[in-house]
Design a protein around this motif. Structure first.
Motif, mmCIF file in Angstrom:
data_model
loop_
_atom_site.group_PDB
_atom_site.id
_atom_site.type_symbol
_atom_site.label_atom_id
_atom_site.label_comp_id
_atom_site.label_asym_id
_atom_site.label_seq_id
_atom_site.Cartn_x
_atom_site.Cartn_y
_atom_site.Cartn_z
ATOM 1 N N UNK A 1 31.690 6.200 31.130
ATOM 2 C CA UNK A 1 30.893 6.876 30.097
ATOM 3 C C UNK A 1 30.275 5.813 29.204
ATOM 4 N N UNK A 2 29.488 6.259 28.221
ATOM 5 C CA UNK A 2 28.901 5.303 27.272
ATOM 6 C C UNK A 2 29.998 4.666 26.429
ATOM 7 N N UNK A 3 29.730 3.469 25.936
ATOM 8 C CA UNK A 3 30.748 2.662 25.271
ATOM 9 C C UNK A 3 31.373 3.367 24.066
ATOM 10 N N UNK A 4 30.566 4.078 23.272
ATOM 11 C CA UNK A 4 31.117 4.773 22.099
ATOM 12 C C UNK A 4 32.180 5.791 22.510
ATOM 13 N N UNK A 5 31.987 6.409 23.675
ATOM 14 C CA UNK A 5 32.962 7.373 24.196
ATOM 15 C C UNK A 5 34.160 6.642 24.808
ATOM 16 N N UNK B 1 33.458 13.311 24.311
ATOM 17 C CA UNK B 1 32.196 13.413 25.074
ATOM 18 C C UNK B 1 31.186 14.290 24.359
ATOM 19 N N UNK B 2 31.656 15.385 23.745
ATOM 20 C CA UNK B 2 30.741 16.322 23.087
ATOM 21 C C UNK B 2 30.246 15.786 21.746
ATOM 22 N N UNK B 3 31.141 15.102 21.030
ATOM 23 C CA UNK B 3 30.824 14.606 19.691
ATOM 24 C C UNK B 3 31.219 13.132 19.565
ATOM 25 N N UNK B 4 30.496 12.235 20.253
ATOM 26 C CA UNK B 4 30.882 10.813 20.206
ATOM 27 C C UNK B 4 30.805 10.242 18.797
ATOM 28 N N UNK B 5 31.620 9.231 18.558
ATOM 29 C CA UNK B 5 31.700 8.590 17.242
ATOM 30 C C UNK B 5 30.531 7.614 17.078
ATOM 31 N N UNK B 6 29.332 8.152 16.855
ATOM 32 C CA UNK B 6 28.165 7.277 16.683
ATOM 33 C C UNK B 6 27.464 7.603 15.383
ATOM 34 N N UNK C 1 37.406 -4.746 17.867
ATOM 35 C CA UNK C 1 36.421 -5.750 17.452
ATOM 36 C C UNK C 1 35.768 -6.321 18.711
ATOM 37 N N UNK C 2 34.432 -6.278 18.745
ATOM 38 C CA UNK C 2 33.715 -6.838 19.896
ATOM 39 C C UNK C 2 34.020 -8.329 19.997
ATOM 40 N N UNK D 1 21.770 -3.115 31.339
ATOM 41 C CA UNK D 1 21.709 -3.655 29.974
ATOM 42 C C UNK D 1 22.439 -2.771 28.963
ATOM 43 N N UNK D 2 23.226 -3.399 28.105
ATOM 44 C CA UNK D 2 24.104 -2.669 27.191
ATOM 45 C C UNK D 2 23.680 -2.744 25.732
ATOM 46 N N UNK D 3 22.522 -3.303 25.453
ATOM 47 C CA UNK D 3 22.132 -3.536 24.064
ATOM 48 C C UNK D 3 22.270 -2.278 23.209
ATOM 49 N N UNK D 4 21.718 -1.159 23.688
ATOM 50 C CA UNK D 4 21.764 0.096 22.922
ATOM 51 C C UNK D 4 23.187 0.630 22.813
ATOM 52 N N UNK D 5 23.924 0.592 23.924
ATOM 53 C CA UNK D 5 25.302 1.095 23.903
ATOM 54 C C UNK D 5 26.167 0.332 22.911
ATOM 55 N N UNK D 6 25.984 -0.985 22.863
ATOM 56 C CA UNK D 6 26.785 -1.793 21.940
ATOM 57 C C UNK D 6 26.428 -1.450 20.497
ATOM 58 N N UNK D 7 25.134 -1.261 20.225
ATOM 59 C CA UNK D 7 24.712 -0.880 18.866
ATOM 60 C C UNK D 7 25.347 0.443 18.454
ATOM 61 N N UNK D 8 25.271 1.436 19.334
ATOM 62 C CA UNK D 8 25.770 2.764 18.953
ATOM 63 C C UNK D 8 27.299 2.834 18.970
#
Length: 241
Positions: A153-157, A236-241, A197-198, A179-186
């Motif tokens: 799934x996406x990284x936030x999830x 999945x329904x309400x990711x922490x973004x 911590x990244x 590319x993960x640029x957007x996933x890492x941001x969100x």
């Protein structure tokens, strides 16, 4: 005698400092045979050509060891493992690992039990269940040196699925494709809430076919706050973004 596919597989791994003995190579071949047999009755993978399985599943799973010192890892949890990737290849290559695999589909767990039995793997626990539920159980929560998930799934999830299993000071490794640029941001908010911590992002290409891969290493700084993970289905329904 090794054939050309196994030879290429071992050569690529030896170039990265991983040496497999004859038994381990037999285990990989038996794993391939089980995968193809079971794939005829249930959908485990769209990749069935033997050379592709060795590169896109087996080698790809072991790339985690290029960026993590497996000698310092004793407990590994693989969340949403599907057909056993990356957990089973890592267990074959590094037999000392205590491996836990959690998957929500019981027929996949039955397949994995068949693999574990045929390969004679010890120290493997296969769990049918939801990550959100098992991440709250004592002995599983805040308990593993290394936790991984491969393109689930996406990284936030994924952070909410996986970080609760990581012990403070341990690592969550997300294995991703493009590319993960957007996933890492969100994912920043979820990292903060879940005490992650990244640490590093590694980008490389699979040999032979040159497809992009990323491994995101996240350090767990403290124990998981009591409210996480939220109940099954919510991340999945309400990711922490």
């Amino acid at each position: 005698m090794m054939d050309s596919i196994q030879q290429q597989f071992t050569d690529m791994l030896e170039a990265k400092g991983i040496t497999l003995d004859e038994r381990q190579l037999q285990q990989f071949e038996a794993y391939y045979e089980e995968l193809i047999t079971w794939n005829e009755k249930m959908n485990l993978t769209g990749i069935t050509e033997r050379d592709q399985v060795y590169t896109k599943h087996f080698y790809d799973s072991l790339t985690l060891a290029f960026y993590t010192d497996m000698g310092k890892v004793s407990s590994l949890a693989d969340i949403g493992s599907g057909a056993g990737f990356p957990g089973i290849p890592l267990k074959i290559a590094f037999p000392h690992l205590k491996l836990r695999i959690i998957d929500s589909l019981n027929k996949r767990i039955k397949f994995l039990q068949s693999v574990v039995d045929r390969l004679g793997l010890e120290g493997v626990e296969l769990i049918h269940g939801r990550a959100e539920e098992w991440g709250r159980k004592e002995g599983y929560r805040d308990a593993h040196d290394l936790v991984t998930a491969r393109a689930v799934a996406r990284l936030a999830v994924l952070n909410e699925f996986c970080l609760p299993f990581v012990k403070p000071g341990g690592t969550f490794a997300a294995m991703k494709g493009s590319d993960l640029t957007e996933e890492i941001k969100e994912s920043r908010r979820s990292l903060g809430l879940l005490k992650g911590k990244l640490d590093q992002v590694h980008h490389f290409q699979l040999p032979v076919e040159q497809s992009d891969r990323h491994i995101v290493l996240i350090e767990k700084e403290a124990a998981t706050p009591a409210k996480y993970p939220r109940k099954a289905g919510t991340p999945l329904k309400e990711p922490l973004i």
